[in-house]
Design a protein around this motif. Structure first.
Motif, mmCIF file in Angstrom:
data_model
loop_
_atom_site.group_PDB
_atom_site.id
_atom_site.type_symbol
_atom_site.label_atom_id
_atom_site.label_comp_id
_atom_site.label_asym_id
_atom_site.label_seq_id
_atom_site.Cartn_x
_atom_site.Cartn_y
_atom_site.Cartn_z
ATOM 1 N N SER A 93 0.813 -1.225 0.000
ATOM 2 C CA SER A 93 0.000 0.000 0.000
ATOM 3 C C SER A 93 0.846 1.275 0.000
ATOM 4 O O SER A 93 0.328 2.355 -0.267
ATOM 5 N N GLY A 94 2.140 1.181 0.274
ATOM 6 C CA GLY A 94 3.025 2.338 0.271
ATOM 7 C C GLY A 94 3.468 2.756 -1.124
ATOM 8 O O GLY A 94 4.174 3.748 -1.286
ATOM 9 N N CYS A 95 3.084 2.000 -2.119
ATOM 10 C CA CYS A 95 3.418 2.327 -3.515
ATOM 11 C C CYS A 95 2.145 2.700 -4.247
ATOM 12 O O CYS A 95 1.099 2.156 -3.951
ATOM 13 N N PRO A 96 2.197 3.570 -5.205
ATOM 14 C CA PRO A 96 3.357 4.382 -5.562
ATOM 15 C C PRO A 96 3.748 5.342 -4.438
ATOM 16 O O PRO A 96 2.930 5.695 -3.597
ATOM 17 N N LEU A 97 4.972 5.766 -4.489
ATOM 18 C CA LEU A 97 5.488 6.755 -3.552
ATOM 19 C C LEU A 97 5.228 8.126 -4.179
ATOM 20 O O LEU A 97 5.881 8.520 -5.138
ATOM 21 N N TRP A 98 4.218 8.821 -3.658
ATOM 22 C CA TRP A 98 3.813 10.102 -4.235
ATOM 23 C C TRP A 98 4.784 11.190 -3.800
ATOM 24 O O TRP A 98 5.029 11.363 -2.618
#
Length: 111
Positions: A93-98
């Motif tokens: 859930s941490g991707c994509p890294l905005w």
């Protein structure tokens, strides 16, 4: 090196992303995104591994009007293993890294 140029007066509004590798003096990625687009595109930055190749992907969304422009940009990873493509965002859930998510009003500036 990564830089970008926002053209709010363009028809349609657009943003140009450019990534350059200073070590080999090569332009690796040059991409134009127009307002109303949301997608993901490969940057050409690839890390070869024994069982896969991992590419840095640019995730983006650009929309709205000059008075209410919405921008969202980030990086995802895509691993190609044999014939399958697996995205980091499908597993974590941490991707994509905005790195940019903003809503801006350029109406007065561009009047």
């Amino acid at each position: 090196n990564m830089d970008w140029e926002l053209n709010v007066g363009g028809e349609p509004m657009n943003i140009n992303f450019h990534i350059e590798d200073e070590l080999v003096s090569n332009d690796l990625f040059d991409y134009k995104i127009e307002a109303g687009e949301a997608d993901e595109v490969g940057t050409g930055l690839i890390i070869p591994l024994e069982i896969a190749a991992v590419e840095l992907m640019l995730s983006y969304e650009l929309g709205g009007t000059i008075d209410k422009l919405y921008m969202k940009f980030g990086f995802d990873l895509m691993a190609t293993v044999v014939i399958a493509e697996v995205y980091c965002s499908s597993l974590y859930s941490g991707c994509p890294l905005w790195f940019l998510e903003a809503e801006e009003d350029f109406g007065e500036i561009c009047a």
